[in-house]
Design a protein around this motif. Structure first.
Motif, mmCIF file in Angstrom:
data_model
loop_
_atom_site.group_PDB
_atom_site.id
_atom_site.type_symbol
_atom_site.label_atom_id
_atom_site.label_comp_id
_atom_site.label_asym_id
_atom_site.label_seq_id
_atom_site.Cartn_x
_atom_site.Cartn_y
_atom_site.Cartn_z
ATOM 1 N N ILE A 184 0.840 -1.204 0.000
ATOM 2 C CA ILE A 184 0.000 0.000 0.000
ATOM 3 C C ILE A 184 0.870 1.248 0.000
ATOM 4 N N SER A 185 1.919 1.231 0.816
ATOM 5 C CA SER A 185 2.824 2.377 0.880
ATOM 6 C C SER A 185 3.563 2.577 -0.431
ATOM 7 N N ALA A 186 4.036 1.475 -1.035
ATOM 8 C CA ALA A 186 4.735 1.560 -2.319
ATOM 9 C C ALA A 186 3.794 2.060 -3.405
ATOM 10 N N PHE A 187 2.557 1.570 -3.384
ATOM 11 C CA PHE A 187 1.569 1.960 -4.390
ATOM 12 C C PHE A 187 1.283 3.459 -4.297
ATOM 13 N N LEU A 188 1.027 3.942 -3.084
ATOM 14 C CA LEU A 188 0.747 5.366 -2.906
ATOM 15 C C LEU A 188 1.990 6.208 -3.167
ATOM 16 N N GLY A 189 3.155 5.680 -2.753
ATOM 17 C CA GLY A 189 4.403 6.414 -2.936
ATOM 18 C C GLY A 189 4.833 6.523 -4.385
ATOM 19 N N SER A 190 4.196 5.751 -5.275
ATOM 20 C CA SER A 190 4.510 5.855 -6.701
ATOM 21 C C SER A 190 4.230 7.258 -7.224
ATOM 22 N N ASN A 191 3.283 7.908 -6.597
ATOM 23 C CA ASN A 191 2.982 9.307 -6.916
ATOM 24 C C ASN A 191 3.612 10.165 -5.834
ATOM 25 N N LYS A 192 4.657 10.897 -6.186
ATOM 26 C CA LYS A 192 5.386 11.671 -5.183
ATOM 27 C C LYS A 192 4.495 12.682 -4.488
ATOM 28 N N LYS A 193 3.385 12.992 -5.113
ATOM 29 C CA LYS A 193 2.418 13.908 -4.505
ATOM 30 C C LYS A 193 1.914 13.346 -3.180
ATOM 31 N N TYR A 194 1.816 12.003 -3.120
ATOM 32 C CA TYR A 194 1.312 11.350 -1.914
ATOM 33 C C TYR A 194 2.426 10.753 -1.064
ATOM 34 N N PHE A 195 3.649 10.899 -1.539
ATOM 35 C CA PHE A 195 4.769 10.344 -0.781
ATOM 36 C C PHE A 195 5.093 11.285 0.364
ATOM 37 N N SER A 196 4.941 10.791 1.573
ATOM 38 C CA SER A 196 5.081 11.647 2.744
ATOM 39 C C SER A 196 6.000 10.997 3.754
ATOM 40 N N SER A 231 15.795 7.072 -5.865
ATOM 41 C CA SER A 231 15.376 8.067 -4.885
ATOM 42 C C SER A 231 14.621 7.372 -3.768
ATOM 43 N N LYS A 232 14.448 8.078 -2.640
ATOM 44 C CA LYS A 232 13.768 7.470 -1.499
ATOM 45 C C LYS A 232 12.351 7.033 -1.854
ATOM 46 N N SER A 233 11.667 7.809 -2.696
ATOM 47 C CA SER A 233 10.295 7.458 -3.056
ATOM 48 C C SER A 233 10.236 6.191 -3.896
ATOM 49 N N ASP A 234 11.339 5.872 -4.569
ATOM 50 C CA ASP A 234 11.389 4.643 -5.374
ATOM 51 C C ASP A 234 11.950 3.461 -4.593
ATOM 52 N N VAL A 235 12.716 3.742 -3.536
ATOM 53 C CA VAL A 235 13.284 2.666 -2.728
ATOM 54 C C VAL A 235 12.185 1.805 -2.134
ATOM 55 N N ILE A 236 11.087 2.434 -1.707
ATOM 56 C CA ILE A 236 10.004 1.666 -1.092
ATOM 57 C C ILE A 236 9.376 0.714 -2.102
ATOM 58 N N ILE A 237 9.345 1.104 -3.380
ATOM 59 C CA ILE A 237 8.828 0.197 -4.421
ATOM 60 C C ILE A 237 9.774 -0.984 -4.588
ATOM 61 N N ALA A 238 11.077 -0.691 -4.668
ATOM 62 C CA ALA A 238 12.071 -1.764 -4.802
ATOM 63 C C ALA A 238 12.015 -2.699 -3.594
ATOM 64 N N PHE A 239 11.806 -2.117 -2.430
ATOM 65 C CA PHE A 239 11.759 -2.934 -1.225
ATOM 66 C C PHE A 239 10.528 -3.833 -1.220
ATOM 67 N N PHE A 240 9.405 -3.312 -1.711
ATOM 68 C CA PHE A 240 8.219 -4.156 -1.805
ATOM 69 C C PHE A 240 8.440 -5.304 -2.792
ATOM 70 N N ILE A 241 9.093 -5.012 -3.913
ATOM 71 C CA ILE A 241 9.377 -6.059 -4.896
ATOM 72 C C ILE A 241 10.229 -7.153 -4.246
ATOM 73 N N PHE A 242 11.209 -6.747 -3.453
ATOM 74 C CA PHE A 242 12.037 -7.717 -2.729
ATOM 75 C C PHE A 242 11.194 -8.538 -1.755
ATOM 76 N N LEU A 243 10.332 -7.885 -1.000
ATOM 77 C CA LEU A 243 9.523 -8.578 0.003
ATOM 78 C C LEU A 243 8.510 -9.533 -0.629
ATOM 79 N N SER A 244 8.034 -9.194 -1.828
ATOM 80 C CA SER A 244 6.970 -9.987 -2.447
ATOM 81 C C SER A 244 7.422 -11.372 -2.876
ATOM 82 N N HIS A 245 8.753 -11.547 -3.046
ATOM 83 C CA HIS A 245 9.211 -12.861 -3.515
ATOM 84 C C HIS A 245 10.531 -13.283 -2.864
ATOM 85 N N GLU A 246 11.579 -12.532 -3.112
ATOM 86 C CA GLU A 246 12.909 -12.982 -2.694
ATOM 87 C C GLU A 246 13.019 -13.090 -1.178
#
Length: 362
Positions: free
Chosen positions: A12-24, A121-136
């Motif tokens: 949820i955080s990665a999804f919302l953070g995809s839009n920097k407008k909502y990245f807080s 960037s920090k806003s993209d790190v959370i997406i990469a981290f979710f990708i890691f958590l989802s499988h690896e």
């Protein structure tokens, strides 16, 4: 299951953070929260494959790690020397397997974070981290902890290769191999010509086609069995050869292999538009090598997984950098990327039988 429940919040955080407008600051909090909660969940969970073995390792290990007794103990173990020494060092201060597993996973996370934050960037790190958590994470750090640590250190080592600091790269690859011998397959990357990546593209294209032919026409598993009979293989590989559950091939219809081949082919087609970005070009070459390992050892699933997935994590920053470079529908593409890996999370939830959840403190 509790682990999947918390990964859903990261999604949820990665999804919302995809839009920097909502990245807080909430998204920064989720990154920090992940560093704390997931190692704890691994540490207190006894319902995971290999837990009994790792618990026994910890309980049996001497804390006098400069003594002759410890040397004999480490030599007799199935685990590598780096793992044994780190285990003894932490046990010297905290005689608790739970604390050890928590710290072990936390250190692994730090290595991964250094890689992601270097390219993203920090806003993209959370997406990469979710990708890691989802499988690896589910298949390595939560279960095969030595393999998870080795993969994380190799990921960190790739930063030095990117900067053409090859001595440091070799050092960290050997450090990774001290936790799991699979780390040694990263050593050949030292010959990657960082100053002229284009020169290496042709070699990788040939290597990929060769690997594809091997995966179709040549039975690597049977060759390894032959070498095993001659006594030419390490004992760790022989163990896998003697357990029938590990002698399963990866079908070309397997989701991971399909994804790997599709991404490899798609980027190759788009290479003229993408390879002017040095980071994308570099990560893609690492990714192709990962694909080659998957293909060469396709008929021996356990080795394909060990070797191919060693570089699997470069996929996340590579794809995110590609999306950022497109400058078109970037937010929508990141939404779709999160959803795609959410599907992998669901697949793991439904099919992965080696990770349950039961709280036990040792």
């Amino acid at each position: 299951m509790l682990i999947y429940f918390f990964i859903f919040f990261v999604f949820i955080s990665a999804f919302l953070g995809s839009n920097k407008k909502y990245f807080s600051h909430l998204s920064y909090f989720i990154i920090l929260f992940s560093f704390l909660i997931f190692p704890i969940l691994v540490g207190i969970n006894s319902d995971r494959a290999d837990f009994g073995n790792y618990l026994q390792f910890f309980q049996d290990t001497p804390v006098s790690f400069f003594s002759y007794d410890f040397f004999n103990y480490a030599k007799a173990q199935h685990s590598e020397i780096g793992y044994n020494y780190l285990q003894a060092f932490i046990k010297f201060f905290w005689n608790s397997a739970t604390i050890y597993f928590i710290l072990f996973c936390f250190i692994s996370f730090l290595f991964r974070y250094k890689h992601y934050s270097f390219f993203l960037s920090k806003s993209d790190v959370i997406i990469a981290f979710f990708i890691f958590l989802s499988h690896e994470f589910l298949r390595k750090d939560a279960v095969q902890i030595r393999n998870g640590m080795a993969s994380a250190i190799v990921l960190y080592a790739l930063l030095f290769l990117y900067q053409n600091k090859k001595i440091k790269y070799i050092f960290f690859v050997l450090l990774a191999a001290s936790f799991h011998m699979a780390g040694l397959v990263a050593l050949p990357l030292v010959f990657l010509s960082i100053n002229n990546l284009k020169k290496f593209d042709k070699f990788l294209a040939i290597a990929f086609l060769f690997s594809l032919c091997v995966s179709i026409f040549f039975p690597v598993r049977k060759i390894l069995l032959l070498f095993s009979g001659w006594g030419l293989l390490p004992s760790q590989v022989v163990v896998y050869l003697n357990i029938s559950d590990f002698l399963v091939p990866i079908p070309f219809t397997h989701p991971i292999l399909l994804k790997q081949l599709f991404i490899t082919g798609f980027i190759f087609i788009k290479r003229k538009k993408l390879f002017d970005d040095f980071a994308i070009h570099y990560l893609y070459q690492i990714y192709v090598i990962s694909s080659c390992y998957y293909l060469i050892f396709r008929d021996f699933q356990i080795l394909a997984g060990r070797f191919g997935s060693l570089f699997y994590a470069v996929e996340a920053p590579m794809l995110i950098l590609m999306i950022n470079k497109s400058n078109k529908n970037v937010i929508l593409k990141k939404y779709l990327l999160c959803c795609f890996y959410f599907i992998f999370l669901i697949i793991n939830f439904l099919t992965y039988d080696f990770l349950g959840f039961k709280i036990e403190i040792y």
